[in-house]
Design a protein around this motif. Structure first.
Motif, short mmCIF file in Angstrom:
data_model
loop_
_atom_site.label_atom_id
_atom_site.label_comp_id
_atom_site.label_asym_id
_atom_site.label_seq_id
_atom_site.Cartn_x
_atom_site.Cartn_y
_atom_site.Cartn_z
N PHE A 92 0.66 -1.18 -0.11
CA PHE A 92 -0.16 0.01 0.07
C PHE A 92 0.73 1.39 0.19
CE2 PHE A 92 -2.51 -3.18 1.99
CZ PHE A 92 -3.69 -3.25 0.99
N ALA A 93 2.33 1.21 -0.43
CA ALA A 93 2.97 2.42 -0.30
C ALA A 93 2.58 2.84 -1.65
CB ALA A 93 4.34 2.02 -0.40
N SER A 94 3.11 4.26 -1.75
CA SER A 94 2.73 5.03 -2.98
C SER A 94 3.43 4.64 -3.93
CB SER A 94 2.84 6.59 -2.57
OG SER A 94 4.45 6.76 -2.04
N SER A 95 4.51 3.98 -3.82
CA SER A 95 5.58 3.79 -4.75
C SER A 95 4.85 2.58 -5.62
CB SER A 95 6.75 3.33 -4.20
OG SER A 95 6.67 2.27 -3.36
N SER A 96 4.01 1.67 -4.95
CA SER A 96 3.47 0.64 -5.72
C SER A 96 2.29 1.06 -6.63
CB SER A 96 2.68 -0.35 -4.59
OG SER A 96 1.89 0.39 -3.73
N SER A 114 4.80 11.18 1.09
CA SER A 114 3.94 10.71 -0.16
C SER A 114 2.98 9.50 0.28
CB SER A 114 4.49 10.24 -1.49
OG SER A 114 5.31 9.11 -1.06
N ASP A 115 3.52 8.61 1.26
CA ASP A 115 2.80 7.73 1.93
C ASP A 115 1.49 8.27 2.92
OD1 ASP A 115 3.72 5.63 0.54
OD2 ASP A 115 5.36 5.09 2.24
N LEU A 117 -6.39 1.23 8.77
CA LEU A 117 -5.39 2.01 8.02
C LEU A 117 -3.86 1.93 8.71
CD1 LEU A 117 -6.84 5.58 7.19
CD2 LEU A 117 -5.86 4.16 5.49
N ALA A 118 -3.94 2.08 9.79
CA ALA A 118 -2.56 1.87 10.47
C ALA A 118 -1.89 0.56 10.30
CB ALA A 118 -2.72 2.14 12.09
N HIS A 119 -2.61 -0.46 10.27
CA HIS A 119 -2.05 -1.65 9.93
C HIS A 119 -1.73 -1.74 8.64
CE1 HIS A 119 -1.82 -6.09 10.04
NE2 HIS A 119 -2.68 -6.26 8.82
N MET A 120 -2.44 -1.59 7.59
CA MET A 120 -2.14 -1.56 6.12
C MET A 120 -0.52 -0.63 5.98
SD MET A 120 -5.74 -0.89 4.75
CE MET A 120 -5.29 -0.28 3.01
N MET A 121 -0.42 0.50 6.63
CA MET A 121 0.75 1.32 6.51
C MET A 121 1.78 1.10 7.43
SD MET A 121 -0.58 3.05 4.01
CE MET A 121 0.86 4.06 3.59
N GLY A 122 1.54 0.32 8.43
CA GLY A 122 2.78 -0.42 9.31
C GLY A 122 3.12 0.55 10.50
#
Length: 479
Positions: A173-177, A219-220, A238-243
């Motif tokens: 789920f990072a912006s780079s993906s 960006s994330d 959201l917190a779980h997805m973004m670590g």
């Protein structure tokens, strides 16, 4: 010459206290630093002023610490023993320290070492190797096992960092993906990738860096905010997805909402008067040649407030739920050009329009045409204040039925006025946070220091979502 203790606040000396021992400051550099840190004596300049940025150092070798400051009443040369450094009655020390527990822990540690067959010198070497491995230094102890232990410590630390520190590139789920993938970017943010990168490049400079260490890049952080607006998923997910932690996710979301509210508000603007009639689509121009805006109100569900008066002000008899109501206007091209402040669901559409400042000569000129639903009975208000023409469908009040001309005119008005419904539908469907039940904390007013007026978080969310819709393609397109 009598000996006296150098620790601030201690008045013991060898002339008065014959049963107390006095010890000089150690010469070993490591132990000396620990003793000076425990003594906490202020550094005094030659002029008598105190320099808090420098640590005090004894000028003479005849500087003593009395045995009162040691738990057992004497210093001990074993580095693991609590009396290796003075620890009692020191400056700034709390009075609830239990000195006996330190000695008990030391004795238990010695018994464990005796059972395992390890002697104290080996433990000292291991402790020194561990501390030096963290600073990158090598301890010269003469024991060949020490380099192996240092290497093992470094390997264990690398393995720990590998499992505890997640790389941004490994996060799906990072912006780079999302790079170059418009479909995935639209699904998560409601924007195409190129618009997302342009938005980030415009916004990321004004954001202040995190005071605390944050794993997410800027960006994330923007991606997290747009995902919350777009999908209205919980902060915990959201917190779980973004670590990150839930608190970090909440703080990041509101920080970026504030930034976007300030920096993107200019996207909601009225059309230029010089070309206001030129941008009317041909299909509308045949029916309403001087059309400038289409207006309506929409409601957002909220949690019921605890205060009875606030609950009564927010209850909507139309939705049968507590809501907040927003007045919105769009141009003939479908872009949002006016958004009012949020009102309680009990407020009427007419009252909101009058209080919003929309009926003003700064927006409308004589001859301008405005389309609205029949509930907006403000024809006289627009005509008196700015000379604009408010066009609403015909009423059946006092009539058995409408005439054929009235039916045809109402049908023509509805065919164009329906585009404000499309804009509202696009706004709610693209950013699901406007469809869900908002918590009460989003409705309460807070003091906005940047703009110097009271504004609620809900106002900011509605404004930000409207600006993001304006960044997308128009709902009116040329066939």
């Amino acid at each position: 010459m009598p000996k006296s203790c150098c620790i601030p606040g201690c008045d013991k000396n060898s002339a008065k206290n014959h049963d107390i021992k006095f010890y000089t400051i150690p010469h070993d550099s490591r132990r000396k630093e620990r003793w000076l840190a425990a003594i906490k004596r202020s550094f005094v300049r030659d002029d008598g002023s105190v320099d808090k940025s420098r640590r005090w150092a004894p000028k003479s070798k005849h500087t003593y610490v009395c045995s009162v400051h040691f738990i057992t009443g004497a210093k001990v040369n074993d580095s693991l023993h609590p009396d290796f450094v003075p620890s009692l009655f020191l400056p700034g020390q709390s009075q609830d320290v239990n000195p006996q527990s330190s000695c008990e822990r030391y004795e238990r540690a010695r018994k464990r070492l005796a059972r395992t067959g390890q002697d104290t010198p080996t433990v000292r070497k291991l402790e020194a190797a561990s501390s030096d491995a963290g600073t990158g230094k090598t301890t010269d102890t003469g024991d060949p096992i020490i380099p192996k232990l240092e290497e093992e410590i470094r390997n264990l630390r690398r393995e720990r960092n590998l499992y505890t520190c997640k790389s941004p590139e490994s996060n799906p789920f990072a912006s780079s993906s999302l790079e170059g993938d418009d479909k995935k970017c639209m699904m998560l943010t409601g924007l195409k990738w190129q618009i997302f990168t342009t938005l980030y490049n415009y916004l990321h400079d004004p954001c202040k860096p995190c005071t605390k260490k944050c794993r997410m890049s800027q960006s994330d952080q923007l991606l997290l905010t747009l995902m919350k607006l777009r999908c209205n998923i919980s902060f915990q997910l959201l917190a779980h997805m973004m670590g990150v932690s839930k608190t970090t996710a909440i703080d990041t979301f509101w920080k970026w909402i504030n930034v976007m509210y300030v920096k993107l508000a200019f996207l909601i603007k009225w059309q230029d008067r010089e070309h206001i009639y030129d941008i009317i689509p041909p299909v509308f121009k045949n029916k309403f040649p001087r059309l400038t805006s289409i207006i309506d109100c929409f409601e957002i569900f909220i949690d019921a407030p605890k205060a009875l008066k606030a609950r009564a002000q927010c209850y909507s008899s139309y939705k049968h739920h507590t809501t907040v109501k927003v007045f919105i206007s769009c141009s003939p091209l479908g872009s949002v050009n006016f958004v009012s402040r949020v009102w309680g669901g009990r407020a009427s559409d007419v009252h909101i329009v009058r209080e919003s400042g929309f009926i003003s000569s700064s927006y409308h000129m004589p001859g301008d045409q405005i389309l609205a639903d029949r509930g907006f009975n403000l024809v006289d208000d627009f005509a008196a204040k700015c000379g604009a023409e408010l066009i609403i469908p015909a009423f059946t009040k006092g009539k058995k039925q409408l005439s054929a001309a009235e039916v045809e005119r109402s049908r023509t008005i509805s065919s164009v006025r329906i585009h404000i419904e499309r804009v509202i539908g696009l706004l709610k469907n693209r950013y699901a946070i406007l469809k869900g039940v908002m918590p009460v904390r989003c409705i309460q007013n807070i003091k906005d220091e940047a703009s110097s007026f009271d504004v609620s978080s809900c106002d900011k969310i509605v404004t930000v979502c409207s600006t993001l819709v304006n960044l997308s393609e128009s709902i009116i397109y040329k066939e």
